[in-house]
Design an enzyme around this catalytic site. Sequence first.
Site, PDB file in Angstrom:
ATOM      1  N   SER A 122     -39.044  33.077   0.727  1.00 45.93           N
ATOM      2  CA  SER A 122     -39.844  31.915   0.327  1.00 45.93           C
ATOM      3  C   SER A 122     -39.496  30.668   1.130  1.00 45.93           C
ATOM      4  CB  SER A 122     -39.621  31.601  -1.149  1.00 45.93           C
ATOM      5  OG  SER A 122     -39.902  32.713  -1.941  1.00 45.93           O
TER       6      SER A 122
HETATM    7  N1  SAH Z   1     -35.773  35.950  -3.199  1.00 50.37           N
HETATM    8  C1  SAH Z   1     -35.934  36.481  -1.857  1.00 50.37           C
HETATM    9  C2  SAH Z   1     -37.381  36.501  -1.401  1.00 50.37           C
HETATM   10  C3  SAH Z   1     -38.022  37.612  -1.953  1.00 50.37           C
HETATM   11  S1  SAH Z   1     -39.592  38.157  -1.352  1.00 50.37           S
HETATM   12  C4  SAH Z   1     -35.128  35.754  -0.836  1.00 50.37           C
HETATM   13  O1  SAH Z   1     -34.485  34.751  -1.164  1.00 50.37           O
HETATM   14  O2  SAH Z   1     -35.102  36.195   0.303  1.00 50.37           O
HETATM   15  C5  SAH Z   1     -39.911  39.219  -2.741  1.00 50.37           C
HETATM   16  C6  SAH Z   1     -38.993  40.392  -2.843  1.00 50.37           C
HETATM   17  O3  SAH Z   1     -39.329  41.066  -4.047  1.00 50.37           O
HETATM   18  C7  SAH Z   1     -39.165  41.399  -1.730  1.00 50.37           C
HETATM   19  O4  SAH Z   1     -37.936  41.653  -1.114  1.00 50.37           O
HETATM   20  C8  SAH Z   1     -39.709  42.638  -2.444  1.00 50.37           C
HETATM   21  O5  SAH Z   1     -39.280  43.842  -1.873  1.00 50.37           O
HETATM   22  C9  SAH Z   1     -39.157  42.442  -3.839  1.00 50.37           C
HETATM   23  N2  SAH Z   1     -39.876  43.162  -4.907  1.00 50.37           N
HETATM   24  C10 SAH Z   1     -41.203  43.430  -4.995  1.00 50.37           C
HETATM   25  N3  SAH Z   1     -41.473  44.086  -6.123  1.00 50.37           N
HETATM   26  C11 SAH Z   1     -40.286  44.258  -6.779  1.00 50.37           C
HETATM   27  C12 SAH Z   1     -39.907  44.871  -8.017  1.00 50.37           C
HETATM   28  N4  SAH Z   1     -40.787  45.480  -8.809  1.00 50.37           N
HETATM   29  N5  SAH Z   1     -38.602  44.843  -8.372  1.00 50.37           N
HETATM   30  C13 SAH Z   1     -37.669  44.238  -7.584  1.00 50.37           C
HETATM   31  N6  SAH Z   1     -37.975  43.646  -6.408  1.00 50.37           N
HETATM   32  C14 SAH Z   1     -39.263  43.646  -6.007  1.00 50.37           C
END
Ligand code: SAH
Length: 230
Positions: A76
């Site tokens: 993000s």
């Molecule tokens: N917080 C992260 C950004 C995340 S982007 C950072 O600081 O880098 C969103 C993330 O959510 C991705 O890595 C994706 O793989 C994960 N994601 C998507 N669906 C998910 C689920 N059902 N459970 C856990 N993680 C999930």
Amino acid sequence: MEAQAQDAWEPQRRRMVEEIAALARETRAATGRATLSERLLAAMAKVPRHELVPADQKSAAYANRPLPIGLGQTISQPFIVALMTEFMEVKPGDRVLEIGTGSGYQAAVLAELAGTVYTVEIVEPLAREAARRLAALGYRNVVAKVGDGYQGWPEHAPFDSIMVTAAPREVPQPLIEQLKPGGRLVVPVGGQAAGQELLLIQKQPDGTVTRRTILAVRFVPLIEKSGKQQ
Ligand code: SAH
């Protein structure tokens, strides 16, 4: 040596924090908050974001925009990281849950503020890499696992606050259940076409649940356990 190399990024990090503070002022009509807490800004001025992004994104690490982290996922925009963290109102000693570990950057920011950070990532290689980097940076209060974050992490519940960094269509009920009374959940909700709203959901001390919109946002979708995207 290492301290010197770290310092080289400090001016960029400081500029990023200044941009975040300016954006907070600009969006105050929507969010209701013109300023972010000093404690949060200090954490953002400290976490080495360049150590948590992929090598080819290092030079853009402190730009105030989302970055690709591989496997179709993005990290993000720093302003959104700050805003979501602010609305969690994390206190020292808190137990917090993050859904979507991704790069581990958000987990590191939370680790500066909370007692223990539990973080769940569904894509195994991302989870593994983030855990490795967080450990290498010395974040010992982050506990990570591979799993479906829709279900939260019941074994470690209840949490003082929970943050979801991918967008489900609806607020996941298990996450509301895993909040302490008085707890706060920050989650972007909505489909991909129409965009999403960042919601603040509060479980009141008497157990009633309130919600309000913080800001219009755009996140990657929360993946369902079946592998299908919502
Ligand atoms: N917080 C992260 C950004 C995340 S982007 C950072 O600081 O880098 C969103 C993330 O959510 C991705 O890595 C994706 O793989 C994960 N994601 C998507 N669906 C998910 C689920 N059902 N459970 C856990 N993680 C999930």
